[in-house]
Design an enzyme around this catalytic site. Structure first.
Site, PDB file in Angstrom:
ATOM      1  N   CYS A 430       0.893  -1.275   0.094  1.00  0.00           N
ATOM      2  CA  CYS A 430       0.014   0.043  -0.202  1.00  0.00           C
ATOM      3  C   CYS A 430       0.906   1.182  -0.044  1.00  0.00           C
ATOM      4  CB  CYS A 430      -0.976   0.186   1.084  1.00  0.00           C
ATOM      5  SG  CYS A 430      -2.220  -1.526   1.012  1.00  0.00           S
ATOM      6  N   GLU A 432       4.024   1.118   1.912  1.00  0.00           N
ATOM      7  CA  GLU A 432       5.229   0.546   2.719  1.00  0.00           C
ATOM      8  C   GLU A 432       6.691   1.166   2.096  1.00  0.00           C
ATOM      9  OE1 GLU A 432       2.306  -0.560   2.308  1.00  0.00           O
ATOM     10  OE2 GLU A 432       2.478  -2.827   2.692  1.00  0.00           O
TER      11      GLU A 432
END
Lengths: 788, 300
Positions: A430, A432
């Site tokens: 997402c 990171e």
């Protein structure tokens, strides 16, 4: 799209996700015969090789890039050595209304007869649950946190540019060199390292074998077909598969196919989280593209066709299905492979090129669920590139997402990475952040912030179950001010973070010793040099992330208590707690006041935002820098995926006026509908968080299409993004669709199957989302300055 | 506690709303301050609640849950507006609202400068609008001067009706003046806005001699002022004003209707449909034929 890629795309969209027993049968047969005969890393590598030797080879009609993890597109293998589905699980997956996986009776019979009996008690998940202490189980079951590794292996990594320079034969030479340097006299771990290196060598051999089998199949098909054009294509595919991955790629086609074999290898070896991703694809392919065009061996149309074929392969790879609580937590087919575009080159210069634009066009035209994509926006990224991305975003698919490349570098420098490694890094999953090709950056689980406040308000008792879950931190009547309450909140949070991290130490060691990943280790620096596995600290950098969920809901609850209880004295804290305990039954006036008359995060209102900053600082200090078992450290991340829905379900009513069971706020976004001062106020509020200290934050905003019309609309969005990134904001993404349209899709899903929306760090088909999540997305504030 | 709804305390300004991320009140991303009180009474007004200088207690019906909290304050037959602050305070949903907030320059500066990073990035700034800013000339001039001391781009959005001296002094402190022109016919102007246009046109002529950054804004209200005759007259007049840089045609939309009803007033334009996009293009061309850079809705 040309005729070929349009057809391949359609076939991919039409393919129905199903489960395939093939991998489970192969690995079970292998383990049955070899159990106890080899060192564990070697055993894993041989099992991987066995699968590569025996799995069905699929080459679809018209495909140019080849390789399927399962026996056909969207046929998803299972990983019983990690998580063994029960027959009941398989039936649920086959019949559930959303994100269904077709499972035939024959598979269920194979599972009952062969797979389940062998793996029961032996799978890593069973071992892990047996080993974890009771306190961990209690917290897990109460919804305090989730655990990623309970059924999927640590993945969360992305490839860098190394495969475009070296073939697997070159890596084997490196492995041999590392082996030769082992010094049994001086290094007590030498024999263990030898086994690890041996395993890596076998894993290289296995993937080369898999490619050879594809070459043979392509030659067989070429001999069969009467279509001379296709026969030539198949012979070319065979040639490519005989070259890569054994040797370094020579051209654009070989580069893509090489990556795709590596992708196959990583996701076949284990079911690691966040699939795998080529990372900076535009940068990596650029030399091949440039050279091909110059030499005349590649045309722009040819490059586009190959990339489109490549995209279809990602879309064919539905995520592995899960069991138990995480089915509700994260119900999606997407497997989070996230392409990074633009960004910076390792030398710090702008990384965008012509391929960046070509890829944006492909993303726009194909709008497939996978691969996901993002644009890394640095100060040096040309406005034209960002605007091109915004024009794709305006079409409303929720991608590409946008990241602040300068902040991404700074975040990594803070963690001690080298400048070059940080620049070559980027974002995956997402939001990171990691150093591509050099880091194991493991998400360990979501952490429920609202539950911590709930426990603090009940002296450690979980109101949902009536059990004393946390420590005694004081009855609500003993709190004189918000500081007292925060102290109790902090004590509860520390307590459960300790449980989480202790559990994680067990889990990390289990993976390190029982579930090494030799193939992924080949691709990750410095596993070969160190003779250590990816799961055991072989990577150059090792971060473990805990993702805090619901900071918006928590902030608004605290600010409501601060104002109504401690400042105005409208009611005593125990009275408020009683109202929460009965879900505001008979207390709608109080609930409305909490909803409408208290300061809310997301409005640039210091009364709320200062509390957010305070909680954030606390979380940072509580988590950041704590050592993990791999020589790395724990880090804080602010991302929910879809867990804010699950965590909301296990929380009672909260002081922000939210009723029991409703979703929490997602990412660092304000509570759905609480931001009433426009998009700039949201960004100012979110900008008060020190993003650079995190491993990623997630901010979603919803815009109506009307607001983004014309060049003016793009300019305004561009200004918002650039300003947010100046404030060190990490990530921003937009949903460009009206609430009315979403409601319509909810009512008539059959005519809106193709509606893709941003969920939380990824996009998904709206109709595949749970009803709760659909409602939650509809409630997110729609920004439209003309609606007052 | 009756604080009175009428006069504005000395040193303060009475504002109606602060709109951040304002997109049509000058260049870039802006924060627009709407001051309360207007000498005109336009039938199409988007913010009829802003017309009166007095503070007003209103009820947003769609937010009311009929909990009766506000009635607990009032005796039988008592007017809730006698205790407006308490009424708003006790309402749990925000349905009861007091329109009009008195602020001093420092407070307002603190609020409008929050979006300064967005102004910097986009070439935006702060717009003072209304209502009619010139009804509160001292405060408006103080505020513009304060913004100028911080080098923030400023715009003054005026209907043009006010003392010329106030207009020129305020405009001298504004980087941009947005000046509304509603009708060239004095009688029609009076009919639809409640006042004649002579002073407005004279003010624009004077302003145009001394200020070099004027944007004319013409609301296009079908059946009221969109006839070619009127627009030709507008174009001829505007073409003779040296300081005018561009002209924005603002297509009618009916957002005002609900607000008129909310404050219990009759809306006279219920039958009016927004002009079509093609019509707007035609009108823009009419102005361009006079050499006036014209936009539709502010989009160049």
């Amino acid at each position: 799209m040309n005729e070929r890629t349009a057809r391949l795309r359609q076939e991919s969209l039409d393919a129905i996700p199903s489960l395939s027993p093939e991998r489970a049968e192969l690995i079970t047969a292998f383990y049955r015969e070899h159990l106890g005969k080899h060192a564990i890393p070697v055993m894993r590598a041989l099992a991987f090789k066995y699968i590569c030797q025996h799995k069905t080879i699929w080459i679809g009609e018209g495909e140019l890039i080849v390789g399927e993890r399962g026996p056909r597109p969207k046929a998803v293998p299972t990983y019983p050595e990690l998580t063994c589905h029960s027959a009941e699980d398989l039936r649920i997956l086959d019949t559930r209304p959303k994100t269904r996986y077709q499972v035939d009776e024959a598979m269920i019979r194979v599972y009952e007869r062969e797979i389940i009996p062998f793996w029961q008690g032996r799978s890593l998940r069973d071992q892990l649950f047996q080993t974890l202490p009771q306190a961990w189980h209690d917290a897990y079951e109460a919804g305090v946190f989730t655990e990623f590794m309970e059924q999927r292996a640590p993945g969360h990594t992305v490839l860098d540019d190394k495969i475009y320079r070296k073939g697997l034969r070159d890596f084997q030479a490196d492995i041999a060199c590392s082996k030769a340097l082992l010094d049994v006299e001086k290094d007590p771990e030498a024999e263990d390292k030898r086994a690890q290196l041996e395993a890596m060598d076998i894993a290289c051999e296995a993937l080369i074998l898999l490619a050879e089998r594809h070459a043979a199949e392509a030659e067989r098909l070429a001999a069969q077909t009467t279509n001379a054009t296709r026969a030539a294509e198949l012979r070319r595919i065979a040639e490519v598969c005989r070259r890569v991955p054994a040797q370094a790629p020579r051209d654009f086609h070989e580069a893509l196919q090489y990556y795709w074999f590596c992708h196959q290898g990583v996701i076949t070896e284990l079911n690691g989280w966040d699939a795998f991703s080529p990372g900076h694809l535009d940068q990596h392919l650029w030399p091949f593209y440039q050279r091909g065009l110059k030499e005349g061996s590649l045309t722009r149309e040819g490059a586009r066709e190959l990339l489109e074929c490549f995209f279809v392969k990602f879309n064919n790879h539905t995520s592995p299905s899960k069991v138990g609580v995480t089915a509700a937590e994260s119900g999606t087919y997407t497997d989070f492979a996230n392409l990074n575009l633009a960004g910076l080159l390792p030398d710090g210069s702008d990384g965008s090129n012509e391929l960046t634009d070509l890829l944006l066009d492909i993303i726009d035209e194909m709008h497939l669920l996978q691969p996901s994509s993002n644009v890394q926006v640095s100060r040096k990224t040309p406005d034209a590139t960002l605007k091109h991305a915004l024009k794709v975003i305006r079409n409303g698919y929720g991608f590409p997402s946008l990241f602040n490349a300068d902040a991404v570098v700074e975040e990594q420098l803070r963690q001690g990475k080298s400048l070059e490694d940080a620049r070559a890094g980027g974002c995956s999953g997402c939001v990171e952040v990691g150093a591509f090709g050099k880091e194991a950056y493991i998400l360990t689980g979501y952490f429920n912030l609202s539950k911590m406040l709930e426990l603090a308000l009940h002296d450690g008792l979980d109101p949902r179950t009536g059990r004393q879950l946390g420590p005694h931190t004081g009855a609500p009547e003993s709190f004189r001010n918000v500081d007292d309450l925060l102290q109790a909140f902090e004590a509860q949070t520390h307590h459960f973070l300790d449980i989480k991290i202790r559990g994680n130490q067990v889990i990390e060691r289990l993976y390190a010793t029982r579930m090494p990943a030799p193939f992924l280790s080949v691709l990750t620096d410095d596993c070969i040099r160190k003779g250590k596995d990816y799961n055991a600290g072989g990577a150059r950098y090792n971060n473990t992330f805990i993702q805090a969920v619901g900071i918006g809901s928590l902030t608004d609850s605290l600010s409501a208590i601060q104002q109504l209880v401690f400042e105005r004295g409208d009611l005593a804290l125990p009275e408020l707690v009683s109202a929460l305990d009965v879900d505001f039954e008979g207390q709608e006036v109080l609930r409305q006041r909490l909803l409408n008359k208290t300061p809310k995060y997301g409005n640039d209102d210091a009364a709320a935002d200062d509390l957010m900053v305070r909680v954030f600082r606390f979380l940072f200090h509580a988590i950041d820098g704590r050592p993990n078992t791999k020589g790395g450290a724990y880090r804080l991340e602010m991302l929910p995926t879809t867990c804010h829905v699950y965590f909301g379900q296990v929380c009672q009513a909260s002081a922000d006026g939210r009723k029991a069971g409703e979703p929490l706020s997602e990412g660092i976004s304000p509570v759905q509908g609480a931001d009433r001062s426009g998009p700039t106020a949201v960004l100012r509020s979110a900008g008060k968080m020190d993003h650079v200290k995190t491993g990623g934050t997630l901010l979603n905003m919803k815009f109506t299409p009307g607001l983004l019309e014309g060049e003016g609309g793009i300019d305004r969005l561009h200004h918002l993004v650039r300003t947010y990134f100046k404030m060190d904001g990490h990530h921003i993404q937009f949903n460009v669709v009206t609430a009315a349209k979403l409601r319509e899709a909810q009512e008539k899903p059959e005519s809106h199957r193709d509606l893709i929306v941003r969920v939380a760090g990824y996009s998904d088909y709206f109709c595949d989302l749970s009803l709760e999540l659909q409602d939650e997305i509809i409630r997110r504030t729609e920004h439209d300055t003309f609606a007052q | 506690m009756n604080t009175g709804l009428g006069s504005v305390p000395a040193g303060k300004g009475r504002i109606f709303n602060i709109q951040r991320y304002s997109l049509q009140d000058g260049p870039g991303l802006r924060t627009t301050v709407f001051l309360k009180g207007c000498p005109l009474d336009c039938a199409w007004c988007h913010n009829p609640e802003s017309q009166s200088l007095a503070r007003e207690l209103i009820t947003q019906e769609n937010r009311c849950i009929a909990c009766g909290s506000c009635f607990s304050l009032c005796g039988p037959g008592e007017d809730p507006s006698s205790r407006p602050e308490a009424c708003v305070e006790i309402c749990p949903t925000g349905a009861r609202q007091l329109l009009g907030r008195d602020v001093d320059v420092d407070e307002l500066m603190d609020e409008v400068l929050r979006d300064q990073p967005f102004f910097d990035e986009s070439g935006g700034g702060v717009t003072l609008s209304g209502g009619e800013p010139l009804l509160q000339p001292v405060f408006v001039k103080d505020m513009l001067a304060a913004l100028r001391r911080r080098s923030v781009h400023t715009a003054l959005d005026t209907c043009g009706l006010g003392r010329l001296e106030d207009l020129l002094e305020a405009a001298a402190l504004a980087d941009l003046v947005l000046f509304d022109l509603k009708h060239m016919d004095d009688v029609k102007h009076r009919e639809w806005t409640g006042a004649g246009n002579a002073a407005i046109l004279a003010n624009l002529e004077s302003l145009g001699q001394v200020h070099g950054q004027i944007w004319i804004r013409v609301p296009v209200i079908p059946g009221v002022n969109d006839d070619v005759e009127n627009l030709e007259a507008t174009a001829r007049f505007v073409a003779g004003i040296p300081g005018v840089r561009r002209l924005d045609l603002l297509p009618y939309h009916s957002t005002g209707a609900a607000k008129f009803r909310r404050i219990g007033r009759q809306y006279l334009l219920d039958h009016v449909q927004p002009p079509t996009a093609e019509r707007m293009v035609g009108l823009a061309d009419l102005f361009r034929a006079h050499g006036i850079p014209a936009t539709i809705g502010g989009n160049l």
